[in-house]
Design a protein around this motif. Structure first.
Motif, PDB file in Angstrom:
ATOM      1  N   LEU A 405      17.911  25.933  60.220  1.00 21.28           N
ATOM      2  CA  LEU A 405      18.523  24.647  59.892  1.00 21.28           C
ATOM      3  C   LEU A 405      19.511  24.800  58.735  1.00 21.28           C
ATOM      4  O   LEU A 405      19.126  25.232  57.641  1.00 21.28           O
ATOM      5  CB  LEU A 405      17.454  23.627  59.508  1.00 21.28           C
ATOM      6  CG  LEU A 405      16.538  23.129  60.629  1.00 21.28           C
ATOM      7  CD1 LEU A 405      15.480  22.195  60.068  1.00 21.28           C
ATOM      8  CD2 LEU A 405      17.341  22.423  61.710  1.00 21.28           C
ATOM      9  N   PRO A 406      20.781  24.433  58.941  1.00 23.09           N
ATOM     10  CA  PRO A 406      21.766  24.513  57.854  1.00 23.09           C
ATOM     11  C   PRO A 406      21.735  23.247  56.996  1.00 23.09           C
ATOM     12  O   PRO A 406      22.683  22.463  56.972  1.00 23.09           O
ATOM     13  CB  PRO A 406      23.090  24.650  58.618  1.00 23.09           C
ATOM     14  CG  PRO A 406      22.846  23.874  59.880  1.00 23.09           C
ATOM     15  CD  PRO A 406      21.379  24.019  60.203  1.00 23.09           C
ATOM     16  N   SER A 407      20.642  23.007  56.301  1.00 23.66           N
ATOM     17  CA  SER A 407      20.496  21.777  55.536  1.00 23.66           C
ATOM     18  C   SER A 407      19.563  21.998  54.354  1.00 23.66           C
ATOM     19  O   SER A 407      18.736  22.911  54.358  1.00 23.66           O
ATOM     20  CB  SER A 407      19.970  20.656  56.435  1.00 23.66           C
ATOM     21  OG  SER A 407      18.746  21.039  57.032  1.00 23.66           O
ATOM     22  N   THR A 408      19.711  21.130  53.366  1.00 25.10           N
ATOM     23  CA  THR A 408      18.844  21.127  52.191  1.00 25.10           C
ATOM     24  C   THR A 408      18.364  19.703  51.955  1.00 25.10           C
ATOM     25  O   THR A 408      19.147  18.757  52.081  1.00 25.10           O
ATOM     26  CB  THR A 408      19.605  21.625  50.949  1.00 25.10           C
ATOM     27  OG1 THR A 408      20.107  22.934  51.207  1.00 25.10           O
ATOM     28  CG2 THR A 408      18.688  21.674  49.737  1.00 25.10           C
ATOM     29  N   SER A 409      17.080  19.564  51.640  1.00 23.93           N
ATOM     30  CA  SER A 409      16.519  18.243  51.412  1.00 23.93           C
ATOM     31  C   SER A 409      15.907  18.147  50.027  1.00 23.93           C
ATOM     32  O   SER A 409      15.540  19.164  49.419  1.00 23.93           O
ATOM     33  CB  SER A 409      15.455  17.918  52.473  1.00 23.93           C
ATOM     34  OG  SER A 409      16.049  17.761  53.739  1.00 23.93           O
ATOM     35  N   TYR A 410      15.819  16.917  49.554  1.00 21.86           N
ATOM     36  CA  TYR A 410      15.257  16.634  48.240  1.00 21.86           C
ATOM     37  C   TYR A 410      14.242  15.508  48.358  1.00 21.86           C
ATOM     38  O   TYR A 410      14.437  14.557  49.119  1.00 21.86           O
ATOM     39  CB  TYR A 410      16.357  16.230  47.254  1.00 21.86           C
ATOM     40  CG  TYR A 410      17.408  17.293  47.055  1.00 21.86           C
ATOM     41  CD1 TYR A 410      17.239  18.292  46.109  1.00 21.86           C
ATOM     42  CD2 TYR A 410      18.568  17.308  47.832  1.00 21.86           C
ATOM     43  CE1 TYR A 410      18.199  19.285  45.936  1.00 21.86           C
ATOM     44  CE2 TYR A 410      19.531  18.287  47.661  1.00 21.86           C
ATOM     45  CZ  TYR A 410      19.341  19.270  46.711  1.00 21.86           C
ATOM     46  OH  TYR A 410      20.287  20.246  46.543  1.00 21.86           O
ATOM     47  N   VAL A 411      13.161  15.626  47.583  1.00 18.40           N
ATOM     48  CA  VAL A 411      12.124  14.600  47.560  1.00 18.40           C
ATOM     49  C   VAL A 411      11.860  14.230  46.109  1.00 18.40           C
ATOM     50  O   VAL A 411      11.753  15.093  45.236  1.00 18.40           O
ATOM     51  CB  VAL A 411      10.814  15.091  48.211  1.00 18.40           C
ATOM     52  CG1 VAL A 411       9.746  14.014  48.149  1.00 18.40           C
ATOM     53  CG2 VAL A 411      11.048  15.498  49.651  1.00 18.40           C
ATOM     54  N   LYS A 412      11.745  12.941  45.865  1.00 21.08           N
ATOM     55  CA  LYS A 412      11.516  12.452  44.510  1.00 21.08           C
ATOM     56  C   LYS A 412      10.033  12.590  44.173  1.00 21.08           C
ATOM     57  O   LYS A 412       9.175  12.040  44.874  1.00 21.08           O
ATOM     58  CB  LYS A 412      11.965  10.997  44.407  1.00 21.08           C
ATOM     59  CG  LYS A 412      12.062  10.462  42.987  1.00 21.08           C
ATOM     60  CD  LYS A 412      12.532   9.016  42.986  1.00 21.08           C
ATOM     61  CE  LYS A 412      13.977   8.890  43.411  1.00 21.08           C
ATOM     62  NZ  LYS A 412      14.461   7.484  43.283  1.00 21.08           N
ATOM     63  N   VAL A 413       9.725  13.351  43.104  1.00 20.54           N
ATOM     64  CA  VAL A 413       8.340  13.578  42.667  1.00 20.54           C
ATOM     65  C   VAL A 413       8.286  13.489  41.147  1.00 20.54           C
ATOM     66  O   VAL A 413       9.307  13.422  40.468  1.00 20.54           O
ATOM     67  CB  VAL A 413       7.816  14.963  43.121  1.00 20.54           C
ATOM     68  CG1 VAL A 413       7.795  15.079  44.618  1.00 20.54           C
ATOM     69  CG2 VAL A 413       8.660  16.087  42.519  1.00 20.54           C
ATOM     70  N   CYS A 414       7.063  13.510  40.622  1.00 16.58           N
ATOM     71  CA  CYS A 414       6.870  13.533  39.175  1.00 16.58           C
ATOM     72  C   CYS A 414       6.931  14.972  38.669  1.00 16.58           C
ATOM     73  O   CYS A 414       6.423  15.892  39.319  1.00 16.58           O
ATOM     74  CB  CYS A 414       5.511  12.929  38.806  1.00 16.58           C
ATOM     75  SG  CYS A 414       5.359  11.160  39.132  1.00 16.58           S
ATOM     76  N   ASN A 415       7.545  15.155  37.523  1.00 17.09           N
ATOM     77  CA  ASN A 415       7.504  16.463  36.873  1.00 17.09           C
ATOM     78  C   ASN A 415       6.080  16.766  36.403  1.00 17.09           C
ATOM     79  O   ASN A 415       5.345  15.856  36.043  1.00 17.09           O
ATOM     80  CB  ASN A 415       8.460  16.487  35.670  1.00 17.09           C
ATOM     81  CG  ASN A 415       9.778  17.161  36.017  1.00 17.09           C
ATOM     82  OD1 ASN A 415       9.810  18.120  36.775  1.00 17.09           O
ATOM     83  ND2 ASN A 415      10.865  16.643  35.466  1.00 17.09           N
ATOM     84  N   PRO A 416       5.654  18.027  36.423  1.00 19.34           N
ATOM     85  CA  PRO A 416       6.415  19.202  36.847  1.00 19.34           C
ATOM     86  C   PRO A 416       6.340  19.414  38.355  1.00 19.34           C
ATOM     87  O   PRO A 416       5.365  19.006  38.996  1.00 19.34           O
ATOM     88  CB  PRO A 416       5.719  20.332  36.098  1.00 19.34           C
ATOM     89  CG  PRO A 416       4.293  19.878  36.023  1.00 19.34           C
ATOM     90  CD  PRO A 416       4.347  18.379  35.838  1.00 19.34           C
ATOM     91  N   ILE A 417       7.374  20.059  38.917  1.00 20.26           N
ATOM     92  CA  ILE A 417       7.376  20.385  40.342  1.00 20.26           C
ATOM     93  C   ILE A 417       6.460  21.581  40.581  1.00 20.26           C
ATOM     94  O   ILE A 417       6.547  22.590  39.885  1.00 20.26           O
ATOM     95  CB  ILE A 417       8.805  20.694  40.813  1.00 20.26           C
ATOM     96  CG1 ILE A 417       9.675  19.433  40.731  1.00 20.26           C
ATOM     97  CG2 ILE A 417       8.797  21.254  42.233  1.00 20.26           C
ATOM     98  CD1 ILE A 417      11.132  19.678  41.054  1.00 20.26           C
ATOM     99  N   ILE A 418       5.559  21.437  41.547  1.00 25.94           N
ATOM    100  CA  ILE A 418       4.617  22.510  41.873  1.00 25.94           C
ATOM    101  C   ILE A 418       4.899  22.952  43.302  1.00 25.94           C
ATOM    102  O   ILE A 418       4.437  22.310  44.259  1.00 25.94           O
ATOM    103  CB  ILE A 418       3.153  22.053  41.736  1.00 25.94           C
ATOM    104  CG1 ILE A 418       2.932  21.348  40.396  1.00 25.94           C
ATOM    105  CG2 ILE A 418       2.209  23.243  41.884  1.00 25.94           C
ATOM    106  CD1 ILE A 418       1.566  20.714  40.260  1.00 25.94           C
ATOM    107  N   PRO A 419       5.680  24.012  43.512  1.00 28.14           N
ATOM    108  CA  PRO A 419       6.021  24.437  44.888  1.00 28.14           C
ATOM    109  C   PRO A 419       4.807  24.938  45.643  1.00 28.14           C
ATOM    110  O   PRO A 419       3.792  25.323  45.050  1.00 28.14           O
ATOM    111  CB  PRO A 419       7.040  25.553  44.659  1.00 28.14           C
ATOM    112  CG  PRO A 419       6.753  26.057  43.288  1.00 28.14           C
ATOM    113  CD  PRO A 419       6.268  24.892  42.488  1.00 28.14           C
TER     114      PRO A 419
END
Length: 823
Positions: A405-419
């Motif tokens: 997929l040639p795309s990038t997505s973003y999701v709104k979360v609380c810091n800190p980001i935990i991948p």
């Protein structure tokens, strides 16, 4: 004597006829009597009932093919279904407990009661004159009156399945969980999520010219899904199973499954096996909501799997990942700042009616707009050349992740980001430990072997003069992102059978069909006139190979051995666009592209060129855009070829440019090639305008004929456009086909804007895409260069004269003239 015999003959015949009639009448009465006995024997009388406590009791069809009964889902859950063998073809969606009963009441109402006596379902047919019920051999369960008139039936009230002999009409719905299947008044088949999001649709093809008045969908017993209508001379095939028309006692049925996909199944009687024969949505991850809200669909070796965006989320149901994900901490309750979680190669599915929240911005703006937008929960930016940014403000977001997929997505979360941890870290502790042990052993062995082999090789080859060159090559390939495969000349000789099958030739060299060692079919181009050194050639090839887009031909590899310079591309089955546009009507082998295909091809070219001009790290100017360099894949999608090759053919002294070095083609060259002006991306825009006009007309832009009053077609076309005769410009081969004249007008106007004399008047390719799609309004184009032969002077008029001559578009121009100083 003879006379008497003749006179008596009619009397004997009458007697025989009377006896025969009596015998036939007797047989008819007898058969009717037995038929009534048989019919009454299969009738379900008022007051009859079924119960979970006696699962062996069923209501069956006369030949016992179908049965209405309770089936066990688990130890405490049961369903009332009509079954073929063990396959349910109609079911009440509500499950019941072990004390449930199903009854045909004395008032004619069907009623399903739970063990506690609660009404779980009913047919609402009280006091409608129902006298009995039947289950026939087609699987239809009906409530009838004394005249055998059907008052209610399962065929008229389908649940999730259609079987042969069952008509599915407008207004009927197949349902399964949050998913629904509809037949529209126009004859289109549609799949929706939550009765709102349309994620799949199948319409009538171009061969159906009749309007639809009263469509009906039916599945034939041989496995063909057909559409019927009073205005059709015959049924129209919408889909067919892979085993259609195979013999045997086989039930085929169409079912909407709880994963949101529509499928045709087949089941041989007595086998108990159900086999998928056709699937509506081939990519399960494209089904909206398959993994639930905020769920991310991806694939492993066994099929689609559902996960969460990161460890900032938990699964709603740990036992069922398709139920979706939820934030561990709501964004409104963030103790610290709000952040945007980035997910590469991920997109959030956007179908109608959600498509209104689409913007054309850069990647940073797509992320920032969502972060600052209070209602935005996620966003997706596409890198396919369209530049589209989708802002998700709904309460339900469905995701899809794939390396393709040639795309990038973003999701709104609380810091800190935990991948999310890598897949290897998601197993149990024991599995982790075993994995580490195996990894350490394997890596240790590999490292030891590599060190040993490298030491021996270095000791033996360190003094070789080729050593430094090889090191540079490997360093270069390691440096280049997505570096292509390097082939030897011998390998490509063998792949092409010594360059036996020639596919075509152009300004950069001949192209041959080849089959690589891994059985991949490829197109091998022998480059001519290469003047760069080894290192520069490899750098340019690495740049081309790192350019990826859906509408660009993919570079597989290259060869650079002495004077041999070759490029290996993916093979395009349907060849180049010119073979479709410029074939004559009498040519039996010609294939005519529909208007829809042409418009999609034009959009594909524009998107590919937009990527080269505006979305690559460095702008790539094609310099030779023409139909011969537009290739079509298996689905007639356009892919631009030969991009980036112009930089490989530059003369040694880059301060000068002569027309002998121009690799563009007469008829497609922008005026600045001749007028000693800078060559920019706007030069490609001019070429695209000429190609677009040819896609509309099916004629070369420089054609001269009696029909055009002896003028070049491009000049004549503008005059017709000025007169309001746009239909005269459209390809005559489309005269009997459906053509969207709004799209035609947009394409014609865009083409005339693209071929303006002055480069600054031409739009950027990104704007061209928006104009074609109807996103931006198109002003009436001014008179372009091609429409005013007398308006040019000096070297520009020389261009007009050259372009008026009939060139050979498959070869590059080779003008002899004095050198022009390049700015």
């Amino acid at each position: 004597m003879l006379l008497q015999t003749q006179n008596n003959k009619p009397n004997k015949m009458a007697q025989n006829l009377t006896r025969s009639n009596l015998f036939v009448t007797f047989l008819f009465i007898l058969s009717t009597f037995f038929f009534r006995i048989s019919t009454s024997g299969t009738d379900i009388q008022l007051g009859s009932s079924l119960s979970v406590s006696n699962l062996n009791r069923t209501w069956s069809s006369p030949n016992n093919t179908f049965s209405l009964r309770f089936i066990s889902l688990n130890s405490s859950s049961f369903s009332l279904s009509i079954t073929y063998d063990s396959v349910a073809i109609w079911s009440i969606s509500t499950t019941v407990d072990a004390g449930a009963t199903f009854s045909l009441l004395s008032n004619g109402n069907l009623q399903l009661l739970s063990g506690a006596g609660s009404v779980m379902w009913q047919s609402n047919t009280s006091n409608s004159g129902v006298s009995h019920a039947t289950l026939d051999d087609s699987g239809n369960f009906s409530l009838k009156n004394r005249s055998n008139f059907v008052i209610w039936s399962t065929f008229d009230h389908p649940t999730d399945t259609i079987v042969p002999s069952q008509n599915f009409t407008v207004g009927m719905v197949l349902s399964s969980g949050s998913y629904s299947f509809f037949l529209n008044k126009t004859g289109n088949l549609s799949l929706k999520w939550n009765n709102d999001i349309l994620y799949w649709s199948l319409g009538l093809n171009d061969s159906v010219s009749s309007n639809v008045s009263n469509p009906t969908l039916g599945l034939q017993s041989i496995g063909i899904l057909s559409l019927y209508d009073d205005k059709f001379t015959s049924s129209v095939i919408m889909a067919y199973g892979s085993d259609y028309a195979e013999s045997g006692d086989i039930l085929r049925f169409l079912r909407l499954d709880n994963d949101g996909n529509l499928r045709i199944y087949s089941s041989a009687k007595g086998s108990g096996n159900v086999i998928v024969r056709w699937t509506a949505v081939n990519d399960q991850c494209q089904v909206f909501g398959y993994c639930g809200n905020m769920g991310i669909c991806s694939y492993n070796d066994s099929g689609p799997v559902c996960g969460c965006p990161s460890e900032n989320f938990d699964h709603v149901d740990p036992n069922d990942n398709t139920k979706g994900c939820k934030l561990k901490r709501a964004v409104a309750d963030c103790p610290e700042s709000v952040a945007m979680l980035q997910m590469d190669h991920t997109k959030f599915l956007t179908y109608a009616p959600e498509t209104s929240n689409v913007y054309y911005v850069g990647i940073s703006e797509c992320r920032g707009n969502c972060l600052s937008g209070g209602s935005c929960v996620a966003s997706t930016i596409l890198a396919d050349g369209s530049g589209q940014c989708y802002i998700k403000t709904s309460n339900f977001v469905s995701g899809y992740q794939s390396a393709a997929l040639p795309s990038t997505s973003y999701v709104k979360v609380c810091n800190p980001i935990i991948p999310n941890p890598p897949p290897s870290e998601q197993g149990g502790e024991r599995k982790k430990l075993q994995g580490w042990v195996v990894a350490v052993v394997v890596l240790g062995t590999l490292v030891a072997l590599i060190v040993l082999e490298g030491s021996v090789w270095w000791w033996c080859c360190r003094k070789s003069p080729k050593f430094g060159g090889l090191s540079n090559q490997y360093a270069l390939l390691e440096y280049a992102s997505g570096a292509p495969v390097q082939f030897s000349y011998k390998e490509l000789q063998e792949a092409t059978r010594n360059f036996k099958e020639k596919l075509g030739s152009g300004g950069f060299g001949a192209v041959y069909k080849g089959i690589l060692a891994n059985k991949t079919v490829a197109a091998v181009k022998q480059l001519e006139g290469i003047e760069q050194g080894e290192r520069q050639f490899r750098m340019e090839v690495a740049t081309i190979s790192s350019t990826h887009h859906l509408n660009l031909v993919r570079l597989i590899g290259f060869c650079s051995e002495g004077k041999h310079r070759l490029l290996v591309y993916e093979f395009m089955k349907n060849g180049s666009l010119d073979c479709f546009l410029f074939s004559t009507e009498g040519d039996q082998s010609s294939r005519v592209l529909s208007w829809k295909q042409r418009f999609d091809i034009a959009l594909g070219i524009a998107r590919g060129m937009t990527y080269l001009h505006e979305e690559c790290r460095d702008c790539i100017v094609h310099c030779d855009l023409k139909p011969e360099n537009i290739l079509l894949d298996d689905y007639y999608s356009a892919k631009v070829s030969d991009f980036g090759l112009a930089k490989l053919i530059n003369p040694k002294d880059h301060r000068y440019r002569t027309l002998t070095s121009v690799r563009g083609t007469r008829g497609y060259l922008a005026p600045e090639w001749i007028a000693n002006l800078p060559i920019t991306s706007k030069s490609d825009v001019f070429s695209f305008g000429m190609v677009l006009l040819e896609i509309v007309s099916g004629r070369r832009n420089f054609d001269v004929s009696n029909e055009t009053n002896g003028k070049r077609f491009s000049i004549w076309a503008y005059e017709e456009f000025e007169k309001g005769n746009a239909k005269n410009i459209v390809d005559t081969k489309l005269r009997d086909c459906e053509v969207d004249m709004d799209q035609v007008m947009r394409a014609i106007e865009v083409s005339f804007w693209c071929i303006q004399k002055t480069a600054t008047q031409r739009p950027m390719m990104g704007k061209v895409v928006q104009m074609l799609e109807g996103i931006v309004e198109i002003e009436k184009p001014t008179i372009p260069n091609v429409a005013s032969e007398g308006s040019m002077s000096g070297s520009v008029s020389a261009f007009s004269t050259l372009a008026t001559s009939a060139p050979n578009p498959s070869s590059s121009s080779s003008f002899q003239t004095t050198p022009l100083t390049q700015p």
